[in-house]
Design an enzyme around this catalytic site. Structure first.
Site, PDB file in Angstrom:
ATOM      1  N   GLU A  16      51.340  23.035  61.592  1.00 32.76           N
ATOM      2  CA  GLU A  16      52.458  22.543  60.778  1.00 32.76           C
ATOM      3  C   GLU A  16      53.721  23.343  61.079  1.00 32.76           C
ATOM      4  O   GLU A  16      53.695  24.575  61.160  1.00 32.76           O
ATOM      5  CB  GLU A  16      52.081  22.693  59.300  1.00 32.76           C
ATOM      6  N   LYS A  62      56.544  14.503  56.039  1.00 25.10           N
ATOM      7  CA  LYS A  62      55.724  14.865  54.886  1.00 25.10           C
ATOM      8  C   LYS A  62      56.268  14.230  53.618  1.00 25.10           C
ATOM      9  O   LYS A  62      57.461  14.323  53.313  1.00 25.10           O
ATOM     10  CB  LYS A  62      55.688  16.392  54.743  1.00 25.10           C
ATOM     11  N   CYS A 112      49.176  19.125  55.769  1.00 25.34           N
ATOM     12  CA  CYS A 112      48.831  20.115  54.751  1.00 25.34           C
ATOM     13  C   CYS A 112      48.383  19.438  53.451  1.00 25.34           C
ATOM     14  O   CYS A 112      47.466  18.629  53.467  1.00 25.34           O
ATOM     15  CB  CYS A 112      50.011  21.069  54.545  1.00 25.34           C
TER      16      CYS A 112
END
Length: 300
Positions: free
Chosen positions: A50, A135, A169
């Site tokens: 990430e 995200k 994540c």
């Protein structure tokens, strides 16, 4: 009707590494070297952590007060990536040279509108940029840095190494986000992260079972020594490691860890992923197919 082609075995590399902090060019050069190294070990799919380009704002240090917020913001923006753009082109050139597909987390900026930037997962192949996902929900302190994704990029991409999907994540904790990606029938699930906890490993093992897909979990190994003396934010005293890593590759169906986990070091975790196992797993449990019962469970 012609028979379907056999499902191949794909060698996957989870690259656990730390960028050269806030230095896009040096971080990119490091990524290209690691991609070449992984390809030299037979990898066909190479997955980076990430926000690898060029810094993840980790809670381990980013929650501390007293830093120069404007200076950090400027340097984060300056070391961010435009997609499409020249960094993507160089990664695509490397994918073409080595015959691989690459997934890499970046801080993504918009060249036409300097301002907000995003925590983005790029999927790149020899042809160029295949897909990008921003995200959906920055976690806690991340909201000081990252914009919110629109959610119009949740899906699966057909590639030379299989059907690839995934989330970034703690998006992987969001049941409806997972469900949206499951609709595309992923065979390999990409899970770049900053979480080094036992709970995270439990999460990705569950997803391998639930998705019927191989899961590639890739965090960073974050050390104090990676930060220069001019870093514009205070670091916690007496702490040498801010993220232990834990890169792992998980098998579908059983949730068995078949590569890693790797802790407390940079390195490349490799595993051979027989995509027939994804078909076998979905025979037993297909979350978006025969086991979905969306007819009674989906909100109306």
């Amino acid at each position: 009707m012609e028979p379907l082609p056999p499902l191949p075995t794909i060698r996957v590399a989870a690259v656990q590494a730390m960028p050269v902090v806030l230095d896009l060019e040096a971080s990119l050069e490091k990524a290209l070297g690691l991609l070449s190294e992984a390809a030299g070990q037979g990898a066909q799919l190479v997955v980076f952590p990430e926000a690898y380009l060029s810094l993840y704002p980790s809670y381990a240090w980013a929650h501390l007060p007293g830093g120069d917020g404007n200076a950090l913001w400027e340097r984060l923006w300056a070391s961010s990536v435009e997609a499409p753009g020249p960094v993507v082109d160089r990664l695509a050139d490397a994918c073409r040279e080595h015959g691989v597909v690459c997934a890499i987390g970046v801080n993504e900026r918009e060249a036409e509108r300097p301002g907000s930037f995003y925590n983005t997962l790029l999927l790149i192949g020899p042809e160029g940029l295949l897909h990008k996902h921003r995200k959906l929900m920055p976690t806690h302190h991340e909201r000081l840095f990252h914009g919110v994704g629109a959610g119009d990029d949740l899906g699966v991409t057909e590639t030379a190494v299989g059907r690839l999907g995934g989330l970034i994540c703690w998006e992987n904790r969001m049941p409806l986000a997972r469900w949206a990606v499951y609709q595309g029938g992923p065979q390999i699930w990409l899970a770049p992260t900053a979480d080094d906890s036992d709970g995270w490993l439990a999460t990705v093992r569950h997803i391998a079972i639930e998705a019927g897909a191989f899961v590639v979990s890739v965090p960073q190994f974050i050390q104090r020594s990676n930060f220069g003396d001019d870093f514009p934010w205070p670091l916690p005293p007496d702490t040498e490691v801010f993220g232990r890593g834990g890169a792992a590759i998980i098998e579908p169906g059983s949730g068995e860890v078949i590569g890693g986990p790797l802790y407390d070091a940079e390195g490349i975790v490799l595993a051979d992923c027989d995509l027939r196992r994804t078909l076998h797993a979905k025979r037993w449990f297909d979350a978006a197919g025969h086991y979905s019962r969306a007819d009674v469970l989906w909100p109306r």
